[in-house]
Design a protein around this motif. Structure first.
Motif, PDB file in Angstrom:
ATOM      1  N   TYR A 145     -16.406 -22.725  -5.039  1.00  0.00           N
ATOM      2  CA  TYR A 145     -15.771 -22.329  -3.776  1.00  0.00           C
ATOM      3  C   TYR A 145     -14.338 -22.853  -3.643  1.00  0.00           C
ATOM      4  N   LEU A 146     -14.174 -24.159  -3.645  1.00  0.00           N
ATOM      5  CA  LEU A 146     -12.861 -24.727  -3.352  1.00  0.00           C
ATOM      6  C   LEU A 146     -11.818 -24.361  -4.402  1.00  0.00           C
ATOM      7  N   ALA A 147     -12.220 -24.372  -5.684  1.00  0.00           N
ATOM      8  CA  ALA A 147     -11.257 -24.005  -6.739  1.00  0.00           C
ATOM      9  C   ALA A 147     -10.800 -22.555  -6.574  1.00  0.00           C
ATOM     10  N   LYS A 148     -11.732 -21.671  -6.226  1.00  0.00           N
ATOM     11  CA  LYS A 148     -11.371 -20.265  -6.004  1.00  0.00           C
ATOM     12  C   LYS A 148     -10.450 -20.128  -4.794  1.00  0.00           C
ATOM     13  N   LYS A 149     -10.717 -20.931  -3.779  1.00  0.00           N
ATOM     14  CA  LYS A 149      -9.870 -20.903  -2.591  1.00  0.00           C
ATOM     15  C   LYS A 149      -8.459 -21.373  -2.922  1.00  0.00           C
ATOM     16  N   ARG A 150      -8.351 -22.432  -3.731  1.00  0.00           N
ATOM     17  CA  ARG A 150      -7.030 -22.905  -4.145  1.00  0.00           C
ATOM     18  C   ARG A 150      -6.323 -21.860  -4.999  1.00  0.00           C
ATOM     19  N   ARG A 151      -7.094 -21.188  -5.871  1.00  0.00           N
ATOM     20  CA  ARG A 151      -6.517 -20.156  -6.727  1.00  0.00           C
ATOM     21  C   ARG A 151      -5.970 -19.004  -5.901  1.00  0.00           C
ATOM     22  N   ALA A 152      -6.710 -18.616  -4.883  1.00  0.00           N
ATOM     23  CA  ALA A 152      -6.256 -17.522  -4.020  1.00  0.00           C
ATOM     24  C   ALA A 152      -4.985 -17.916  -3.270  1.00  0.00           C
ATOM     25  N   ALA A 153      -4.964 -19.159  -2.779  1.00  0.00           N
ATOM     26  CA  ALA A 153      -3.774 -19.635  -2.071  1.00  0.00           C
ATOM     27  C   ALA A 153      -2.581 -19.692  -3.007  1.00  0.00           C
ATOM     28  N   ALA A 154      -2.816 -20.128  -4.249  1.00  0.00           N
ATOM     29  CA  ALA A 154      -1.725 -20.199  -5.226  1.00  0.00           C
ATOM     30  C   ALA A 154      -1.217 -18.807  -5.562  1.00  0.00           C
ATOM     31  N   ASN A 155      -2.129 -17.854  -5.737  1.00  0.00           N
ATOM     32  CA  ASN A 155      -1.727 -16.480  -6.048  1.00  0.00           C
ATOM     33  C   ASN A 155      -0.892 -15.895  -4.924  1.00  0.00           C
ATOM     34  N   ALA A 156      -1.309 -16.159  -3.681  1.00  0.00           N
ATOM     35  CA  ALA A 156      -0.560 -15.636  -2.532  1.00  0.00           C
ATOM     36  C   ALA A 156       0.842 -16.253  -2.472  1.00  0.00           C
ATOM     37  N   ALA A 157       0.922 -17.573  -2.709  1.00  0.00           N
ATOM     38  CA  ALA A 157       2.223 -18.249  -2.672  1.00  0.00           C
ATOM     39  C   ALA A 157       3.127 -17.759  -3.793  1.00  0.00           C
ATOM     40  N   LEU A 158       2.561 -17.553  -4.987  1.00  0.00           N
ATOM     41  CA  LEU A 158       3.359 -17.068  -6.120  1.00  0.00           C
ATOM     42  C   LEU A 158       3.826 -15.639  -5.882  1.00  0.00           C
ATOM     43  N   ALA A 159       2.957 -14.828  -5.266  1.00  0.00           N
ATOM     44  CA  ALA A 159       3.349 -13.448  -4.964  1.00  0.00           C
ATOM     45  C   ALA A 159       4.504 -13.430  -3.964  1.00  0.00           C
ATOM     46  N   GLU A 160       4.417 -14.327  -2.963  1.00  0.00           N
ATOM     47  CA  GLU A 160       5.493 -14.432  -1.983  1.00  0.00           C
ATOM     48  C   GLU A 160       6.779 -14.921  -2.641  1.00  0.00           C
ATOM     49  N   TYR A 161       6.653 -15.863  -3.534  1.00  0.00           N
ATOM     50  CA  TYR A 161       7.818 -16.398  -4.264  1.00  0.00           C
ATOM     51  C   TYR A 161       8.466 -15.289  -5.086  1.00  0.00           C
ATOM     52  N   ASP A 162       7.647 -14.521  -5.819  1.00  0.00           N
ATOM     53  CA  ASP A 162       8.184 -13.447  -6.660  1.00  0.00           C
ATOM     54  C   ASP A 162       8.813 -12.340  -5.811  1.00  0.00           C
ATOM     55  N   ALA A 163       8.196 -12.034  -4.660  1.00  0.00           N
ATOM     56  CA  ALA A 163       8.743 -10.996  -3.778  1.00  0.00           C
ATOM     57  C   ALA A 163      10.090 -11.413  -3.214  1.00  0.00           C
ATOM     58  N   ARG A 164      10.168 -12.671  -2.811  1.00  0.00           N
ATOM     59  CA  ARG A 164      11.424 -13.175  -2.275  1.00  0.00           C
ATOM     60  C   ARG A 164      12.517 -13.130  -3.329  1.00  0.00           C
ATOM     61  N   THR A 165      12.188 -13.511  -4.549  1.00  0.00           N
ATOM     62  CA  THR A 165      13.155 -13.479  -5.645  1.00  0.00           C
ATOM     63  C   THR A 165      13.602 -12.057  -5.933  1.00  0.00           C
ATOM     64  N   ALA A 166      12.638 -11.121  -5.930  1.00  0.00           N
ATOM     65  CA  ALA A 166      12.967  -9.714  -6.196  1.00  0.00           C
ATOM     66  C   ALA A 166      13.851  -9.136  -5.089  1.00  0.00           C
TER      67      ALA A 166
END
Length: 306
Positions: A31-52
């Motif tokens: 549970y918790l590892a998957k939750k952290r992974r989802a949060a990381a994916n969302a943050a990375l997607a936001e980071y990449d979108a901002r850069t783009a």
């Protein structure tokens, strides 16, 4: 002899610790590892979108893979309490399995099994020699073998099952045991005794008479103290199946009940054992002592137990 467990009396403590750390480990994995992974994916997607977006607006952005990786690592990092629980869980589980089903260490604190076992001996006990038992409740689930005359056995003291004792098996179920003039007779056959050199007990120090006692199945050394009587009749207690025994002031005879064992210490006149507090039921068996793995005062003690 009340044994001192090397790991302490930790069966229940280890079990509870294993369950708690195991639950935390499973909670993190599923549970918790998957939750952290989802949060990381969302943050990375936001980071990449901002850069783009900045790049599309003509703003030059230097690619910074290190910053992106650091952001991801920080979001995936386990909290300290989860990290420690995950690290301890396999270690605790391994110790629990080893001491519950395979081998358990004890320390010899007194002299009732001298000369076989000395004070300070660190011993290993085979937990499966007489069957596989469930930890905590000590219920046998797989029958492998039974104690034999001459075995050095660890068991739960019948008068207080929180204490572990160690003695030698003298009588198995159905045996008729007679002890008179410090000599055993088993099923009508006198046990043979071979005199040996007197034994110097360095703990006191005194000399004791030493004999090689030849039970029907094995031979081992015992000690006799000439200053003490064969039996301290005043020390005999009431115990289950007491009616199976007949006592006088210098002799007794017992018929070992089914499912029970008659135990005696090798230091015969300095041992409180089945002569005084009765039989050991099968449900109290812990295991067979088979090895002295260390004695910090005498390294020559290391070796098998006979």
């Amino acid at each position: 002899m009340n044994l001192q467990p090397i790991l302490g009396n930790f069966a229940l403590i280890l079990f509870v610790a294993m369950v708690i750390t195991g639950i935390i480990w499973c909670l993190d994995v599923f549970y918790l590892a998957k939750k952290r992974r989802a949060a990381a994916n969302a943050a990375l997607a936001e980071y990449d979108a901002r850069t783009a977006k900045l790049t599309a607006n003509g703003i030059k952005v230097d690619s910074n893979d290190h910053a992106r990786a650091a952001l991801e690592a920080g979001l995936l990092r386990q909290p300290t309490w989860i990290e420690y629980s995950g690290s301890f869980f396999p270690v605790i589980a391994l110790v629990f399995v080893l001491r519950s089903f395979l081998w358990e260490p004890f320390k010899i604190p007194s002299s009732s099994m001298v000369p076989t076992l000395l004070v300070g001996d660190l011993i290993l006990v085979n937990k499966y020699a007489y069957g596989v038992r469930l930890p905590i409740i000590n219920k046998k689930i797989i029958d492998i073998g039974n104690p034999q005359r001459g075995d050095v056995m660890v068991f739960k003291y019948p008068k207080d099952e929180s204490q572990d004792y160690i003695k030698r098996v003298i009588g198995v179920p159905g045996d008729k045991i007679t002890y008179e003039n410090k000599r055993l007779t088993i099923n009508g056959t006198p046990v043979q005794y071979e005199p040996m050199d007197d034994y110097l007990d360095n703990e006191h120090p005194v000399y004791y008479k030493q004999f090689l006692e030849k039970l029907p199945d094995t031979a081992h050394r015992i000690l006799n103290d000439d200053t003490k009587p064969p039996l301290d009749y005043g020390g005999v207690e009431n115990f289950p199946h007491r009616e199976s025994c007949t006592y006088s002031y210098d002799k007794f005879t017992c018929i070992v009940p089914e499912g029970n064992y008659f135990m005696m210490g090798d230091n015969r006149d300095n041992s409180a054992d089945s002569r005084y507090w009765g039989f050991v039921p099968d449900k109290n068996i812990v295991g067979k002592a088979f090895l002295v793995w260390m004695n910090f005062s005498n390294l020559k003690r290391i070796g098998g137990i006979h």
